[in-house]
Design an enzyme around this catalytic site. Structure first.
Site, PDB file in Angstrom:
ATOM      1  N   ARG A 148       5.453  -0.349  12.609  1.00 37.41           N
ATOM      2  CA  ARG A 148       5.844  -0.380  10.951  1.00 37.41           C
ATOM      3  C   ARG A 148       7.249   0.195  10.808  1.00 37.41           C
ATOM      4  O   ARG A 148       7.515   1.404  11.329  1.00 37.41           O
ATOM      5  CB  ARG A 148       4.693   0.650  10.268  1.00 37.41           C
ATOM      6  CG  ARG A 148       5.158   0.777   8.948  1.00 37.41           C
ATOM      7  CD  ARG A 148       4.060   1.708   8.234  1.00 37.41           C
ATOM      8  NE  ARG A 148       4.203   3.187   8.568  1.00 37.41           N
ATOM      9  CZ  ARG A 148       3.165   4.076   8.628  1.00 37.41           C
ATOM     10  NH1 ARG A 148       2.184   3.840   8.157  1.00 37.41           N
ATOM     11  NH2 ARG A 148       3.473   5.194   9.039  1.00 37.41           N
TER      12      ARG A 148
ATOM     13  N   ARG B 112      -2.117   8.885  -3.287  1.00 39.90           N
ATOM     14  CA  ARG B 112      -0.626   8.905  -3.134  1.00 39.90           C
ATOM     15  C   ARG B 112      -0.160   8.183  -4.223  1.00 39.90           C
ATOM     16  O   ARG B 112      -0.613   7.058  -4.910  1.00 39.90           O
ATOM     17  CB  ARG B 112      -0.387   7.875  -2.002  1.00 39.90           C
ATOM     18  CG  ARG B 112       1.069   8.049  -1.421  1.00 39.90           C
ATOM     19  CD  ARG B 112       1.437   7.296  -0.254  1.00 39.90           C
ATOM     20  NE  ARG B 112       2.043   5.815  -0.768  1.00 39.90           N
ATOM     21  CZ  ARG B 112       2.303   4.794  -0.040  1.00 39.90           C
ATOM     22  NH1 ARG B 112       1.664   4.658   1.173  1.00 39.90           N
ATOM     23  NH2 ARG B 112       2.662   3.747  -0.823  1.00 39.90           N
TER      24      ARG B 112
ATOM     25  N   GLU C 104      -1.843   4.848  -5.695  1.00 40.93           N
ATOM     26  CA  GLU C 104      -2.560   4.210  -4.585  1.00 40.93           C
ATOM     27  C   GLU C 104      -3.785   5.180  -4.131  1.00 40.93           C
ATOM     28  O   GLU C 104      -3.788   6.200  -3.586  1.00 40.93           O
ATOM     29  CB  GLU C 104      -1.588   4.256  -3.056  1.00 40.93           C
ATOM     30  CG  GLU C 104      -0.455   3.489  -3.388  1.00 40.93           C
ATOM     31  CD  GLU C 104      -0.428   2.084  -2.585  1.00 40.93           C
ATOM     32  OE1 GLU C 104      -1.727   1.919  -2.445  1.00 40.93           O
ATOM     33  OE2 GLU C 104       0.496   1.562  -2.499  1.00 40.93           O
TER      34      GLU C 104
END
Lengths: 280, 153
Positions: free
Chosen positions: A203, A236, A252
């Site tokens: 990532r 989040r 989130e």
């Protein structure tokens, strides 16, 4: 105590998972990664299903939510997952007086209304930056075609102005664990990263641990003070700076990356929160 | 879920060399020099009563410029063994795993950019080696010795 850490199949790996599994073992919890749609998983054998990296749910949200509702004990709760996996929640947050990035929802059957200046088109149900595109003000035709493609696929669209502050100040991601602030990250603009910069196993994000602006933290804490969110195991809040102050880009509560590799202590905090949940 | 131990039945006697290498200077040949991250470790670690990670580095600055992370594992035992690595810097994070048959060398190479120089963290753990299931640390039935070295400029 046994915990299934729900993830997805394929190469979209969750880099946080080794740290989390290690931390869970450290507090005496037997934990194993389990692919949420793997029919061979015996979910009833675990005391808790911990949703973490179920990133392939977007095209099958109904199936995903049905799976979540069928779990004896799941965190975050299925009702929370349902709320957080459709960005229409931004309208709900705005109606409750929280500052959110201006959001025009273009549901199926509606014509898109684009703002002045650069803007972003994204599906209302989606994980990561998949199917999210930034457009210049002279690219309205392409943007409308994007919306039409989403509609044709049975998906609603969300159009937001592109806030230039993301290029200079980045995006703040504030992570909360067990109801308490844990850490904050500054994320560079993912939409400026070409697809080739992402590989299956890595990532790639411009990412760093940061001390959050007190105003940004206050916005996030006000949102999470809602009694509906009393029992969140993790959360989040993504925020962008604007001339009007910090604006919520995303809340989130389903499958956010928690950036545990950047803050290993956070993995231990999450493990302790899981144990507390199981002992409650 | 299948029992972890059953899937780990082959983890015996692996030796792992974890290396970070940088491209040679102009006119030079081969890779740059090495630095030792730590002595060989056991996986699971000695006296390890909890946790699944065998070894983890603190954040380090590995180099200047683009480089490659090279992981080599040689199995000294009589069964196939698999080791996973977690790599995270300030800009990338990833997982990978390598499996090796007894007496054979397994190698992983991950190329990283100049922006990935600082804050490099590496963790090593046993895995099942499954290619169809997510890479995840597993508890090993028998301790094995793992060598951990860092090659740096």
């Amino acid at each position: 105590m046994r915990v299934a850490v729900a993830t997805c199949a394929g190469d979209d790996v969750d880099v946080d998972s080794p740290l989390l599994l290690d931390a869970l073992a450290g507090v005496g919890i037997t934990a194993e990664l389990a692919v949420w749609d793997d029919p061979s998983v015996e979910w009833d054998r675990v005391d808790l299903t911990l949703v973490r990296s179920t990133w392939d749910y977007a095209p099958r949200r109904d199936e995903f939510l049905a799976w979540a509702r069928a779990r004896r004990r799941i965190a975050n709760r299925a009702e929370i997952l349902e709320y957080s996996t459709d960005k229409h929640y931004l309208a709900d947050l705005a109606a409750r007086g929280h500052p959110v990035v201006p959001s025009h929802f273009c549901d199926r059957g509606e014509r898109p209304d684009v703002p002045d200046g650069p803007f972003v088109v994204k599906p209302t149900v989606g994980a990561g930056s998949i199917d999210v595109t930034r457009y210049r003000s002279d690219e309205v035709t392409a943007a409308r075609a994007h919306v039409a493609r989403l509609h044709a696929a049975g998906r609603d669209a969300l159009i937001q102005p592109y806030l230039e502050s993301v290029d200079t100040r980045g995006e703040h991601a504030l992570v909360f664990i067990g109801g308490a602030f844990s850490h904050a990250m500054t994320k560079g603009a993912m939409l400026n990263v070409d697809g080739g910069a992402r590989t299956a196993l890595f990532r790639r994000e411009r990412m760093s641990v940061t001390t959050p602006d007190p105003d940004a933290r206050a916005v996030a804490e006000r949102v999470l003070a809602d009694p509906r969110f009393d029992d969140l195991l993790y959360a989040r809040v993504d925020l962008l700076a604007s001339d009007e102050g910090w604006l919520i880009l995303e809340l989130e509560l389903a499958e956010p990356s928690l950036f545990l590799t950047h803050v290993p202590d956070a993995a231990r905090r999450l493990a302790r929160a899981v144990r507390s949940t199981l002992e409650a | 879920m299948r029992p972890v131990a059953r899937r780990l039945a082959g983890a015996l006697g692996a030796a792992l060399v974890l290396a970070v290498a940088v491209p040679p200077l102009a006119g030079a040949a081969g890779w740059a020099a090495t630095a030792v991250l730590g002595p060989s470790v056991r996986c699971p670690a000695p006296l390890q009563r909890s946790g699944l990670t065998c070894a983890a580095t603190p954040p380090i600055t590995a180099h200047r410029g683009a480089y490659a992370l090279i992981v080599e594992m040689r199995v000294a035992g009589t069964r196939r063994a698999c080791v996973g690595i977690s790599v995270a810097t300030r800009t990338v994070a990833g997982l990978n795993q390598a499996c090796a048959a007894p007496g054979r060398l397994a190698r992983l190479v991950e190329r990283l950019g100049a922006s990935d120089a600082a804050g490099l963290r590496i963790a090593v753990f046993l895995t099942s080696g499954s290619s169809s299931r997510p890479i995840a640390p597993q508890r090993g039935p028998v301790a094995q010795r793992v060598g951990l070295r860092l090659l740096a400029p």
